[in-house]
Design an enzyme around this catalytic site. Structure first.
Site, PDB file in Angstrom:
ATOM      1  N   LYS A 193       0.091 -65.624 -14.131  1.00 51.58           N
ATOM      2  CA  LYS A 193       0.346 -66.910 -14.796  1.00 51.58           C
ATOM      3  C   LYS A 193      -0.866 -67.293 -15.641  1.00 51.58           C
ATOM      4  O   LYS A 193      -2.019 -67.067 -15.225  1.00 51.58           O
ATOM      5  CB  LYS A 193       0.607 -67.970 -13.717  1.00 51.58           C
ATOM      6  CG  LYS A 193       1.024 -69.335 -14.263  1.00 51.58           C
ATOM      7  CD  LYS A 193       1.313 -70.302 -13.109  1.00 51.58           C
ATOM      8  CE  LYS A 193       1.836 -71.646 -13.560  1.00 51.58           C
ATOM      9  NZ  LYS A 193       2.108 -72.553 -12.424  1.00 51.58           N
ATOM     10  N   SER A 195       6.708 -74.498 -12.657  1.00 48.24           N
ATOM     11  CA  SER A 195       6.074 -74.175 -13.910  1.00 48.24           C
ATOM     12  C   SER A 195       5.748 -72.694 -14.086  1.00 48.24           C
ATOM     13  O   SER A 195       5.495 -72.252 -15.205  1.00 48.24           O
ATOM     14  CB  SER A 195       4.795 -74.988 -14.068  1.00 48.24           C
ATOM     15  OG  SER A 195       3.862 -74.646 -13.060  1.00 48.24           O
ATOM     16  N   SER A 209       5.880 -74.977  -8.002  1.00 48.49           N
ATOM     17  CA  SER A 209       5.875 -74.129  -9.198  1.00 48.49           C
ATOM     18  C   SER A 209       5.973 -72.638  -8.961  1.00 48.49           C
ATOM     19  O   SER A 209       6.238 -71.896  -9.906  1.00 48.49           O
ATOM     20  CB  SER A 209       4.652 -74.428 -10.051  1.00 48.49           C
ATOM     21  OG  SER A 209       4.884 -75.594 -10.782  1.00 48.49           O
TER      22      SER A 209
HETATM   23  N1  GLN Z   1       7.211 -79.603 -11.086  1.00 47.99           N
HETATM   24  C1  GLN Z   1       6.059 -80.158 -10.439  1.00 47.99           C
HETATM   25  C2  GLN Z   1       5.256 -80.935 -11.428  1.00 47.99           C
HETATM   26  O1  GLN Z   1       5.672 -81.025 -12.529  1.00 47.99           O
HETATM   27  C3  GLN Z   1       5.263 -79.091  -9.793  1.00 47.99           C
HETATM   28  C4  GLN Z   1       4.366 -78.375 -10.709  1.00 47.99           C
HETATM   29  C5  GLN Z   1       3.537 -77.344 -10.029  1.00 47.99           C
HETATM   30  O2  GLN Z   1       3.788 -76.986  -8.878  1.00 47.99           O
HETATM   31  N2  GLN Z   1       2.498 -76.928 -10.711  1.00 47.99           N
HETATM   32  O3  GLN Z   1       4.235 -81.468 -11.124  1.00 47.99           O
END
Ligand code: GLN
Length: 473
Positions: free
Chosen positions: A67, A142, A166
């Protein structure tokens, strides 16, 4: 032999060792797969064009996707943000270094929501990624690019990061395994911080065994990360051989609430019954604090983000806008105004508000207190149960564009994943079936540092299900 792209990481290593295939051939096959499919799927932001150096070690040159919020020495690390569009780190994140030292090859850096803020990859400043099961749908986020790469055979395994789901959300949407480990089990050194009290790096893999294998390599104390736990190294592969007889499984009713798809519920229950058939016992239970998890998570994550992202001033890192004749505040504002996307700005503003004098007690401090209640709620359940199970996400992958203009709807995707980050406990998403041709994730949770038990449960279910997880490419 199977098409090399269909081999798991574990099988690939065995094939190389047995002399059935050369590592260079495998790398070539993956690069071809990327050439053939990534212009549509868009898993990658940056590809590593280098030749594989002589890779010795356990991983035998395995082509891995990372990532784009983990530092890779000499390879661009953008966080899918314009503000870091040209940032080339001078060092490797600890987990990346460990993979390389074990003979892994970084094939490329994967797309994500900008600074890991989102659940669909549509918040990437560059482009969204697409779900290989249905390209009109999101891959989740994400760490969407990492999940797409693994599912579509554009990488044999990948790393993502999980602040509030994410790793697990895209794993669930794309039909891969994804683990968020116990907070502190993996080093965060070299992971670009978003919500540092919540996040952990985690593997996305084709199966449970690969996940255990990657964890064996990357887990362990790191003096470069002050929150890294000092625990003895474990061999997670050993847990794959164990049975679940006598395991006590809790099924929190709250995970099946409003907005949870009936098909998803069915697939999850099917797994509970599989465990029962293997000698585990189960009962329903309550996790009443789940109701408060989303506001608690978003207040905490936004507050931490507003502080973590203060470092992007265009002076020390990344892109600096034209600032001739401007004083430093104006230069700083211009760089941040142009460099950050709308979701990142929204969070910096809300987070700054929640931390400001007069509001701190009512918002940030209150969130910390509720976080403690959520942790205690899990502690209570883990006195009765070995593991908890539920869905990873309330629905399967949604359509591109469906939620991107409605932040609250997007945040609700995370309802079942944020509680584990708040409680710092491990949770794994396992592909457990399909609804309307789209993968469903079963979430398996355990007390801190009980990843081994999660692997046992996940492996047994995976074996019983025997799903074909190849998307129709
Ligand atoms: N969807 C969650 C957010 O927008 C989690 C994001 C993540 O785990 N980095 O914060």
């Amino acid at each position: 032999m199977k098409n090399v792209l269909q081999l798991t990481l574990f099988e690939q290593i065995q094939a190389i060792r047995g002399g059935d295939v050369e590592k260079e051939k495998i790398l070539e096959a993956y690069r071809k797969q990327i050439r053939d499919h990534d212009s549509e799927l868009r898993a990658y932001i940056t590809l590593n064009k280098n030749l594989m150096a002589a890779q010795d070690g356990l991983l035998e040159g395995a082509p891995l996707a990372i990532k784009d919020n983990m530092c890779t020495k000499g390879l661009k690390t953008t966080c899918a943000s314009k503000i870091l569009a040209n940032y080339v780190p001078p060092y490797d994140a600890t987990v990346v270094r460990r993979l390389k030292e074990a003979g892994g090859f970084v094939l490329g850096k994967t797309n994500m929501d900008e600074f890991a803020m989102g659940s669909s990859t549509e918040n990437s400043a560059f482009f969204p990624s697409r779900n290989p099961w249905d390209t009109a749908r999101v891959p989740g986020g994400s760490s969407g690019g990492s999940a797409v790469a693994v599912a579509s055979r554009e990488a044999v395994a990948a790393l993502g990061s999980d602040t509030g789901g994410s790793v697990r959300c895209p794993a669930s949407f794309c039909g891969t395994v994804g683990l968020k480990p116990t907070y502190g089990l993996l080093s965060r050194y070299g992971l670009v911080a978003f919500g540092n009290s919540l996040e952990q790096i985690g593997p996305l893999t084709r199966d449970v065994r690969d996940c255990a294998l990657v964890m064996n390599i990357i887990a362990g104390n790191d003096e470069m990360d002050g929150t890294s736990l000092e625990v003895a190294k474990e061999n997670y592969l050993a847990y794959l051989e164990k049975g679940v007889k006598g395991f006590k499984v809790g099924v929190p009713r709250d995970f099946f609430g409003e907005g949870t798809d009936e098909g998803v519920k069915e697939q999850v229950w099917k797994c509970v019954h599989i465990l029962e058939g293997l000698g585990a016992t189960w009962s329903e239970c309550d996790l009443p604090t789940l109701n408060y998890a989303l506001p608690t998570y978003y207040l905490t994550a936004m507050s931490e983000a507003s502080s973590n992202l203060a470092r992007y001033d265009g002076i020390r890192y990344g892109v600096r806008q034209e600032d001739e004749g401007l004083d430093w505040t104006a230069s700083y504002s211009r760089t941040r105004g142009k460099g950050f996307g709308p979701e990142v700005k929204r969070r910096i503003i809300l987070g700054t508000f929640a931390l400001s004098a007069g509001y701190y007690e009512g918002y940030y401090l209150k969130a910390l207190k509720v976080r403690t209640l959520i942790r205690r709620d899990f502690e209570r359940l883990f006195k009765q149960f070995d593991v908890l199970v539920g869905p990873t996400t309330p629905t399967t992958a949604f359509r591109l564009g469906e939620k991107v203009d409605d932040p609250i709807a997007m945040y609700q995707t995370d309802i079942d994943t944020v509680p584990m980050n708040l409680a710092n406990i491990p949770a794994l998403s396992l592909p457990c079936g399909f609804v309307g041709g789209l993968p469903v994730g079963l979430q398996i949770m355990a007390p801190p540092l009980a990843e081994g038990m999660i692997f046992t449960v996940a492996r047994r279910i995976e074996e019983e299900l025997g799903l074909d997880l190849r998307p129709p490419l």
